[in-house]
Design a protein around this motif. Structure first.
Motif, short mmCIF file in Angstrom:
data_model
loop_
_atom_site.label_atom_id
_atom_site.label_comp_id
_atom_site.label_asym_id
_atom_site.label_seq_id
_atom_site.Cartn_x
_atom_site.Cartn_y
_atom_site.Cartn_z
N LYS A 27 24.55 2.78 32.58
CA LYS A 27 26.00 2.58 32.60
C LYS A 27 26.56 2.66 31.18
O LYS A 27 27.64 3.22 30.94
N THR A 28 25.82 2.13 30.24
CA THR A 28 26.24 2.19 28.83
C THR A 28 26.28 3.63 28.34
O THR A 28 27.20 4.02 27.60
N LEU A 29 25.31 4.43 28.74
CA LEU A 29 25.24 5.82 28.29
C LEU A 29 26.37 6.69 28.86
O LEU A 29 26.56 7.82 28.42
N GLN A 30 27.11 6.17 29.83
CA GLN A 30 28.26 6.91 30.34
C GLN A 30 29.38 6.99 29.30
O GLN A 30 30.32 7.78 29.47
N LEU B 93 17.70 12.83 25.86
CA LEU B 93 18.43 12.17 26.95
C LEU B 93 18.74 13.13 28.11
O LEU B 93 18.73 12.73 29.26
N LEU B 94 19.02 14.38 27.78
CA LEU B 94 19.32 15.35 28.85
C LEU B 94 18.11 15.60 29.74
O LEU B 94 18.26 16.07 30.88
N MET B 95 16.91 15.31 29.26
CA MET B 95 15.71 15.37 30.09
C MET B 95 15.40 14.01 30.70
O MET B 95 15.00 13.90 31.86
N ALA C 113 24.64 10.77 32.81
CA ALA C 113 24.54 9.34 33.14
C ALA C 113 25.45 8.98 34.31
O ALA C 113 25.22 7.97 35.00
N MET C 114 26.49 9.77 34.55
CA MET C 114 27.40 9.52 35.68
C MET C 114 26.72 9.71 37.04
O MET C 114 27.28 9.34 38.06
#
Length: 525
Positions: free
Chosen positions: A448-451, A392-394, A462-463
């Motif tokens: 938005k969910t991953l925030q 996810l960070l990538m 994600a922000m």
């Protein structure tokens, strides 16, 4: 050839075999009347003790190199040994024919010992054979009045190559040792030709069946070939070319590339084991395509590999990228296939970093239609819901970069809604055609969910969609190979703050003793 004489060596001479071999070599070199002692030296090549075989191999190298230099080997078409007594040859010719036959016997034994169980014996025999090939190059054994191959010992090198390409024994270690000789341009040229001819013969013989051991040996040899990129780099030869041989093919880069093409085409045309496709594709874009005279000949192989799916498709992207960008390959369904490769397994593949690096390149063009970019952004966002934190960070910066390049896709983030709008997502995840998945009508609600993700760095990444997206892209190259272990290391190296809040209000009565509690009770009374 005479039978092995290893049994005739007495037990008392076991420690003196080196002296015995050396003495016999000196006798043969010193006088023709000791020519029969060559049989004794060759007998050691058939010994059961590897040390004797190694010693005898070095001795044979010294012996026949000296005889070659002196001109004691017959030059030309060699008559059969049984005809030596019948013919009317003079004594000098008979001697030279005798020595030439012993030389051929030596070559046979050295080739046979390349399959010895002890690696030291294999390596020694290989090196001796190549040294004898170099001696033949200086003193050819064939009539060279006219020859397209000049003085090169083509037949001997061809037999060495065939022995390396065993169909029953793994020769990878010995092939890696052979790489030293492949640095010579003429050796490399004739090795390539030999591999092509031998592969063609065996493929035809086995009628397209898989030969794992043989094909692994072929690949080990081919992957050790380092081709020159310019004519000026070709300066190392076993046979020094002269001015009168300006048309010698082995000295021409164009001819090297031509036989290189044919060699790889012949190998890839055969039926390969599944893991062999991966090995070939890993080195394809760096070690094969750049040195081919006609890279477009590989279009069929790469497109077939790209259609296989899984890791093979990921690896085929490298070669297709070269053909598309440098050789104008047209692949109408390329992006449709790339879109179908975006699935959960790609996050856990061994070649994940390479895949996303190439996907980033393919999606970097600003001329791509908005619906296509939106389809990739939406599919990756949906897959992000179940991806591990290291991915996810990538992935989140990757998606943001897609939106930055294509402003028309920002509607996926800033889609106006009202309270009465239905919450159904029009995007069709199962649709394989990006033009029909309705991604441009959807939104990236997944980001938005991953925030609210449990890992703080993911939630922070994600922000980014809450802020106006800048025109400067995030460099994701350093994030492509990020692993869970590196995330753990990063967390452990962080310096904790001085004070860590445990309670909002400090506890005052929790740990009072029973006596204090009773005292307080009676005092109240």
């Amino acid at each position: 050839m005479a039978p092995s004489r290893d049994a005739n060596v007495s037990a008392g001479n076991k420690t003196n075999y080196k002296r015995d071999i050396s003495a016999k070599v000196e006798l043969v070199i010193g006088s023709r009347k000791h020519a029969n002692d060559i049989f004794d030296v060759l007998a050691y090549l058939q010994s059961d003790e590897e040390k004797r075989v190694v010693c005898a191999a070095h001795a044979c190298c010294r012996l026949f190199a000296a005889l070659l230099e002196r001109g004691d080997l017959f030059v030309g078409q060699l008559p059969g040994e049984e005809r030596l007594l019948e013919g009317s040859h003079n004594p000098d010719d008979k001697y030279r024919m005798f020595v030439r036959h012993r030389y051929n016997s030596c070559i046979e034994l050295l080739l046979e010992n390349m399959g010895h169980s002890v690696y030291q014996v294999k390596e020694t025999c290989l090196c001796v054979l190549m040294k004898l090939a170099a001696a033949e190059a200086k003193h050819p054994l064939q009539d060279q009045s006219w020859s397209e191959h000049y003085n090169f010992p083509r037949e001997l090198v061809q037999r060495v190559v065939q022995r390396l390409l065993s169909d029953s024994e793994d020769m990878a270690m010995l092939i890696s040792r052979f790489q030293e000789f492949l640095e010579m341009d003429d050796v490399r040229f004739y090795v390539i030709n030999s591999v092509r001819d031998y592969v063609a013969r065996l493929v035809d013989k086995h009628k397209g069946s898989v030969m794992p051991v043989f094909q692994n040996n072929v690949f080990a040899l081919l992957s050790n070939i380092n081709m020159p990129s310019q004519q000026s780099e070709m300066s190392s030869f076993m046979v020094k070319p002269e001015a009168k041989h300006d048309d010698w093919k082995a000295a021409k880069l164009k001819e090297h590339k031509r036989v290189f093409d044919r060699m790889w085409l012949m190998f890839l045309k055969s039926k390969l084991p599944g893991n062999m496709y991966k090995k070939v594709l890993v080195i394809f874009h760096e070690s094969i395509l750049p040195y081919m005279s006609e890279p477009t000949l590989m279009i069929d192989f790469l497109t077939a590999a790209y259609d296989v799916g899984g890791a093979i498709s990921l690896l085929a992207l490298n070669g297709l990228f070269v053909l598309i960008h440098k050789h104008n390959l047209e692949y109408p369904d390329f992006y449709k296939k790339l879109y179908s490769l975006m699935e959960p397994s790609v996050f856990h593949a061994k070649y994940r970093a390479r895949f996303f690096h190439l996907a980033n390149l393919f999606l970097s063009s600003t001329h791509l239609p908005a619906y296509l970019v939106a389809a990739f952004a939406k599919r990756l966002s949906r897959l992000a819901l179940t991806a591990p934190p290291a991915v996810l960070l990538m992935l989140l910066p990757f998606i943001c970069n897609l939106i930055c390049r294509h402003p028309s896709c920002r509607v996926l983030i800033h889609r106006p809604t009202t309270a009465g709008d239905p919450c159904d997502d029009p995007y069709i995840m199962e649709e394989e055609d990006p033009a029909q998945c309705h991604a441009l009508d959807s939104s990236l609600w997944e980001l938005k969910t991953l925030q609210k993700h449990y890992y703080p760095d993911v939630a922070k990444a994600a922000m980014a969609i809450n802020q106006p997206l800048s025109s400067t892209e995030v460099d994701v190259s350093e994030l492509l190979e990020l692993s869970p272990f590196e995330l753990m290391e990063r967390e452990l190296k962080e310096t904790p703050s001085d004070t860590v809040p445990l309670e909002f209000d400090s506890a005052t009565h929790l740990l009072r003793s029973a006596r204090e509690v009773l005292g307080a009770h009676f005092s109240l009374d």
